[in-house]
Design a protein around this motif. Sequence first.
Motif, short mmCIF file in Angstrom:
data_model
loop_
_atom_site.label_atom_id
_atom_site.label_comp_id
_atom_site.label_asym_id
_atom_site.label_seq_id
_atom_site.Cartn_x
_atom_site.Cartn_y
_atom_site.Cartn_z
N ASP A 139 0.83 -1.20 0.00
CA ASP A 139 0.00 0.00 0.00
C ASP A 139 0.87 1.26 0.00
N PRO A 140 1.74 1.41 -1.01
CA PRO A 140 2.69 2.52 -1.02
C PRO A 140 2.05 3.83 -1.50
N ASP A 141 2.81 4.93 -1.35
CA ASP A 141 2.36 6.21 -1.91
C ASP A 141 2.51 6.22 -3.42
N ALA A 142 3.45 5.45 -3.95
CA ALA A 142 3.69 5.43 -5.40
C ALA A 142 4.34 4.12 -5.80
N PHE A 143 4.02 3.68 -7.03
CA PHE A 143 4.67 2.52 -7.64
C PHE A 143 5.68 3.02 -8.67
N LEU A 144 6.86 2.41 -8.67
CA LEU A 144 7.89 2.72 -9.65
C LEU A 144 8.22 1.43 -10.39
N LEU A 145 8.03 1.41 -11.72
CA LEU A 145 8.22 0.19 -12.52
C LEU A 145 9.30 0.45 -13.57
N ASP A 146 10.40 -0.32 -13.47
CA ASP A 146 11.54 -0.12 -14.36
C ASP A 146 11.59 -1.21 -15.43
N GLU A 147 11.06 -0.89 -16.62
CA GLU A 147 10.99 -1.82 -17.76
C GLU A 147 10.54 -3.21 -17.32
N PRO A 148 9.39 -3.31 -16.67
CA PRO A 148 8.98 -4.59 -16.07
C PRO A 148 8.61 -5.68 -17.07
N LEU A 149 8.39 -5.32 -18.33
CA LEU A 149 7.92 -6.32 -19.30
C LEU A 149 8.97 -6.70 -20.33
N SER A 150 10.18 -6.18 -20.20
CA SER A 150 11.17 -6.35 -21.26
C SER A 150 11.65 -7.78 -21.42
N ASN A 151 11.46 -8.63 -20.40
CA ASN A 151 11.89 -10.03 -20.51
C ASN A 151 10.80 -10.96 -21.04
N LEU A 152 9.64 -10.42 -21.37
CA LEU A 152 8.51 -11.24 -21.82
C LEU A 152 8.43 -11.25 -23.35
N ASP A 153 7.81 -12.29 -23.90
CA ASP A 153 7.61 -12.33 -25.35
C ASP A 153 6.53 -11.33 -25.75
N ALA A 154 6.43 -11.05 -27.05
CA ALA A 154 5.59 -9.96 -27.55
C ALA A 154 4.13 -10.12 -27.14
N LYS A 155 3.59 -11.33 -27.27
CA LYS A 155 2.18 -11.54 -26.95
C LYS A 155 1.91 -11.36 -25.46
N LEU A 156 2.82 -11.87 -24.63
CA LEU A 156 2.65 -11.73 -23.19
C LEU A 156 2.83 -10.29 -22.73
N ARG A 157 3.71 -9.57 -23.42
CA ARG A 157 3.89 -8.14 -23.09
C ARG A 157 2.58 -7.39 -23.26
N VAL A 158 1.87 -7.66 -24.35
CA VAL A 158 0.59 -6.98 -24.59
C VAL A 158 -0.40 -7.30 -23.47
N ARG A 159 -0.48 -8.59 -23.09
CA ARG A 159 -1.43 -8.99 -22.05
C ARG A 159 -1.07 -8.35 -20.70
N MET A 160 0.23 -8.36 -20.35
CA MET A 160 0.65 -7.78 -19.08
C MET A 160 0.50 -6.27 -19.07
N ARG A 161 0.70 -5.64 -20.24
CA ARG A 161 0.49 -4.19 -20.34
C ARG A 161 -0.97 -3.86 -20.03
N GLU A 162 -1.87 -4.66 -20.56
CA GLU A 162 -3.29 -4.45 -20.28
C GLU A 162 -3.58 -4.63 -18.80
N GLU A 163 -2.94 -5.64 -18.19
CA GLU A 163 -3.19 -5.90 -16.78
C GLU A 163 -2.66 -4.78 -15.89
N ILE A 164 -1.50 -4.22 -16.24
CA ILE A 164 -0.95 -3.12 -15.46
C ILE A 164 -1.84 -1.89 -15.58
N GLY A 165 -2.32 -1.61 -16.79
CA GLY A 165 -3.25 -0.49 -16.97
C GLY A 165 -4.53 -0.68 -16.19
N SER A 166 -5.05 -1.90 -16.20
CA SER A 166 -6.27 -2.20 -15.44
C SER A 166 -6.02 -2.09 -13.94
N LEU A 167 -4.86 -2.58 -13.49
CA LEU A 167 -4.51 -2.50 -12.07
C LEU A 167 -4.43 -1.05 -11.62
N HIS A 168 -3.79 -0.21 -12.41
CA HIS A 168 -3.70 1.20 -12.05
C HIS A 168 -5.07 1.85 -11.96
#
Length: 369
Positions: A151-180
Amino acid sequence: MASIEIRNVTKKFGDLTVVDDVSMSIDDGELMVFVGPSGCGKSTTLRMVAGLETTTAGTIMIGDRDVTRLDPKDRNIAMVFQNYALYAHKSVYGNLAFGLRMRGASKAEIDKRVREAAATLGIDDLLERRPKQLSGGQRQRVALGRALVRDPDAFLLDEPLSNLDAKLRVRMREEIGSLHSRIGTSMIYVTHDQVEAMTLGNRIAVMKDGRLQQVGAPLEVYDNPANQFVASFIGSPEMNQVDARLEAAGSGLRLMGDGFAIDLSTARSAGLSAGADVVLGLRPEHLEVLPDGAEDGVEFRMRVDLVEPMGAQTLLLCREGGTSLRVLISRNDGISRGDRVAMRLGDGRYHLFDAASGTTLKSIGTKVI
């Protein structure tokens, strides 16, 4: 939750300046994306906000607190790293609970927060597994969950998806946007991928060589880039940039280049001067291929050197003289390599940059003026 303010922040390693007098504000609850090529200073800026790098000069505020000289543990931020940084010997539950245990949270509070975070991220059935038993996407969810439980004041994410394949990057990007959207906590997200930046950020901050180039909403930056670098970096396929010269033509001006001439009306040439060397910027989707035999409104006649079918769209590489243009059109199976095509600026959209400085002289990116 809290706002973040970066005031005139500079970072030097010896004589090398890697972040140069950067200032910006991230609103409470905003998702700001730092984007730029490798080595531009975006991750170093993020690490200074986190307290993992000291600032050479400047001030960092989180909420109403000056945290510039505080240790990372005292800033109430949560960071998600590129390499996940999970404890291999601990279960998913143990990884999620570790930070809370270190802070002395009660067993009941730890269990409640861990299970809530796991349910939010869809990993509640993985709590007994070890990291080596997880896929890349599952590991990334655990890394996000470890930040979420705090429960922090802010989240800092440093290239969190760069190790994933292209399809999974898209899915995780959607999940991070939804989480925010669900949690509403301020986030700073670092990436070199401009597609991630455009799709995730409430605003994006474009950096180059340690300097901040432009901050704005994604489409604002796309439509009105501050300079040639921003124009070329934001957008895929990349913006076409070709040398041209402004010449007088009746009551307006004419753009003259190798293999093309474009007349500008008085309104469209306002503020520009004849004799100036400029760079004409054209987004590939803003060029319109005209029907065979067209004469009126033709501004380019070029040979097609390459045809790249992309499903619903077709990308053409066209050349004439020393000018080459990428053109993105709706699917067209009738155009082949070697064909000659006539084109014009679709809806009159274009950008002009000063040839010497690269700064924007005029952007007509969304409508005819």
